[in-house]
Design a protein around this motif. Structure first.
Motif, short mmCIF file in Angstrom:
data_model
loop_
_atom_site.label_atom_id
_atom_site.label_comp_id
_atom_site.label_asym_id
_atom_site.label_seq_id
_atom_site.Cartn_x
_atom_site.Cartn_y
_atom_site.Cartn_z
N UNK A 1 0.71 -1.48 0.02
CA UNK A 1 0.12 0.00 0.02
C UNK A 1 0.73 1.11 -0.13
N UNK A 2 0.03 2.48 0.36
CA UNK A 2 0.75 3.57 0.39
C UNK A 2 0.38 4.31 1.66
N UNK A 3 1.25 5.00 2.40
CA UNK A 3 0.99 5.95 3.51
C UNK A 3 0.95 7.45 2.97
N UNK A 4 0.04 8.25 3.14
CA UNK A 4 -0.13 9.68 2.75
C UNK A 4 0.03 10.53 3.84
N UNK A 5 0.46 11.28 4.03
CA UNK A 5 0.67 12.42 5.16
C UNK A 5 0.41 13.71 4.73
N UNK A 6 -0.19 14.59 5.68
CA UNK A 6 -0.76 15.90 4.94
C UNK A 6 -0.52 17.02 6.35
N UNK A 7 0.04 17.84 6.30
CA UNK A 7 -0.28 18.99 7.34
C UNK A 7 -1.32 20.15 6.84
N UNK A 8 -2.23 20.32 7.59
CA UNK A 8 -3.24 21.18 7.39
C UNK A 8 -3.01 22.38 8.41
N UNK A 9 -2.80 23.54 7.89
CA UNK A 9 -2.20 24.50 8.79
C UNK A 9 -3.29 25.24 9.62
N UNK A 10 -2.91 25.76 10.77
CA UNK A 10 -4.00 26.60 11.56
C UNK A 10 -4.52 27.84 10.62
#
Ligand code: GLA
Length: 416
Positions: A189-198
């Motif tokens: 599979x694939x691990x996706x990571x995201x940062x959503x800012x304040x």
């Protein structure tokens, strides 16, 4: 929240803490990358309806290839995950989108059962209605883009009439996630990571979200969600693939048989915001507790069906923990899809807003009710309904969620 986290962690036998799991993920991801570099890339998926390539040596496998570039010039790859049982899932880091899901029918013919495009640019240019995406920070609607949390009122972007939908103008579906492919224990599979800012789209707090797609040899796609925040904020993620088990572009889904394990649903107003009531499905067109053709009652004289001109409603699932939510079966092809989830709700959407203006894969025109979504989630507009299960995530208490899409085959008689 704690109860939710506990449910999910219980599903991971052998993992004592989530941190342990993340460390393990990272180690395995590095191993997978080394392996991928050694084996190289296989490129794009074969043409539609041809058999998936056999990979006898491994139960599941992931490969990577270039797919396109987002407008700022950043390259986007496509990951192809295959299982020896004949399933192939392609996914890309833009929107953490599931680009295709290819599974066999009862005679072994493989078809792509998800709406989308062959080319990356179409995902940008054609502005599709969330084909295959992960919707967030809050999937579905928040009334008037407004909610009050810990005494403070927040205003979110409004992008669906008066309401906030699927995280706003630049939701998680339109952002580029970081991708790490992996192979372990016969899965890939694939691990996706995201940062959503304040402040993004009006939300408080910086959220780090992880979505992991895992394909197993039993032809299941598991979606694991994980998120942390540095300030209290609503989080509600879902997978928004449009399914047609006859194959994308192969007519409407009105003949599909559907079962939803829900005694109640959340009726909506004319902007598709829940009224707050949990209404019984009994004696209504919303009773899918036994297998029912989707088209059987979709035109019933029920004000709820006129709201969105079809089904576009959240069902209150009966189960807890990782529980069965729905079963979809196409009597013609024999393909089946069982959805299990840790979430309390399921948005059943019958592609009411598809209107033949989008041409997708292989030149197929996507017509109204040409596909359906089974979006596992918390209830829409929960931040404004104290009687709904809470969607508020706080520092120190991570957001966790799991959904399994398990594909199978039924014979003509028992295709339900
Ligand atoms: C969800 C919503 C629908 C619609 C689709 C995308 O399913 O509930 O009303 O917005 O997404 O078109």
């Amino acid at each position: 929240m704690l109860a939710r986290a506990r449910h999910l962690l219980n599903d991971y036998a052998g993992y004592s803490t989530r941190n342990h799991m993340m460390r393990r993920h990272r180690t395995l991801t590095v191993a997978a990358c080394v392996w991928l570099n050694l084996t190289g890339c296989t490129g794009q998926a074969p043409a539609d309806r041809s058999p998936a390539p056999a990979r006898p040596s491994k139960a599941a496998h992931v490969s990577r290839a270039p797919f396109g570039k987002i407008p700022d010039g950043t390259s986007v790859e496509i990951f192809t995950i295959t299982s020896t049982a004949g399933m192939e899932v392609r996914t890309m880091p833009y929107g953490a989108i599931v680009v295709s899901v290819r599974v066999p029918d009862r005679s072994g013919r493989v078809a792509d059962v998800s709406l989308g495009f062959d080319n990356f640019d179409d995902y940008i240019v054609k502005k599709p209605p969330y084909f295959g995406v992960v919707a967030g920070r809050y999937a579905n609607r928040i009334a008037k883009g407004r909610f009050t949390l810990d005494g403070k009122t927040y205003r979110l972007a409004t992008n669906d009439g008066p309401n906030h939908l699927h995280g706003g103008v630049m939701g998680f579906d339109k952002l580029l996630w970081h991708a790490e492919p992996f192979e372990r224990d016969g899965t890939a599979g694939v691990v996706y990571t995201l940062t959503s800012h304040d402040g993004d789209e009006g939300y408080p707090g910086t959220v780090t979200a992880t979505v992991t797609y895992t394909v197993s040899v039993s032809n299941a796609l598991t979606v694991d969600y994980y998120g942390t925040t540095d300030r209290a904020t609503p989080v509600n993620l879902t997978q928004h693939t449009y399914f047609n088990l006859a194959g994308e572009g192969a007519g409407d889904i009105l003949g599909h048989m559907l079962t939803i394990d829900a005694d109640r649903f959340t009726p909506v107003d004319n902007t598709l915001i829940p009224t707050g009531t949990l209404a019984p499905v009994e004696h209504t067109a919303f009773d899918f507790r036994s297998p029912t053709a989707i088209g059987a009652r979709i035109e019933a004289d029920d004000v709820q069906l006129h709201r969105g001109a079809g089904y576009d409603h959240n069902f209150v699932l009966n189960g807890t923990g990782l529980h069965h939510a729905a079963r979809l079966a196409d009597p013609v092809s024999g393909r089946t899809l069982d959805v299990s989830t840790t979430e309390p709700g399921l948005q059943f959407y019958t592609g009411n807003f598809l209107d033949s203006t989008i041409t997708g894969k292989a030149g197929h025109v996507y017509a109204r009710r040409g596909a359906l979504c089974l979006e596992t989630q918390h209830f829409p507009d929960s931040p404004n309904h104290p009687n709904f299960p809470s969607t508020i995530v706080r520092p120190g208490t991570p957001y966790t969620s799991r959904t399994v899409f398990a594909f199978g085959i039924a014979d003509p008689i028992s295709a339900r």
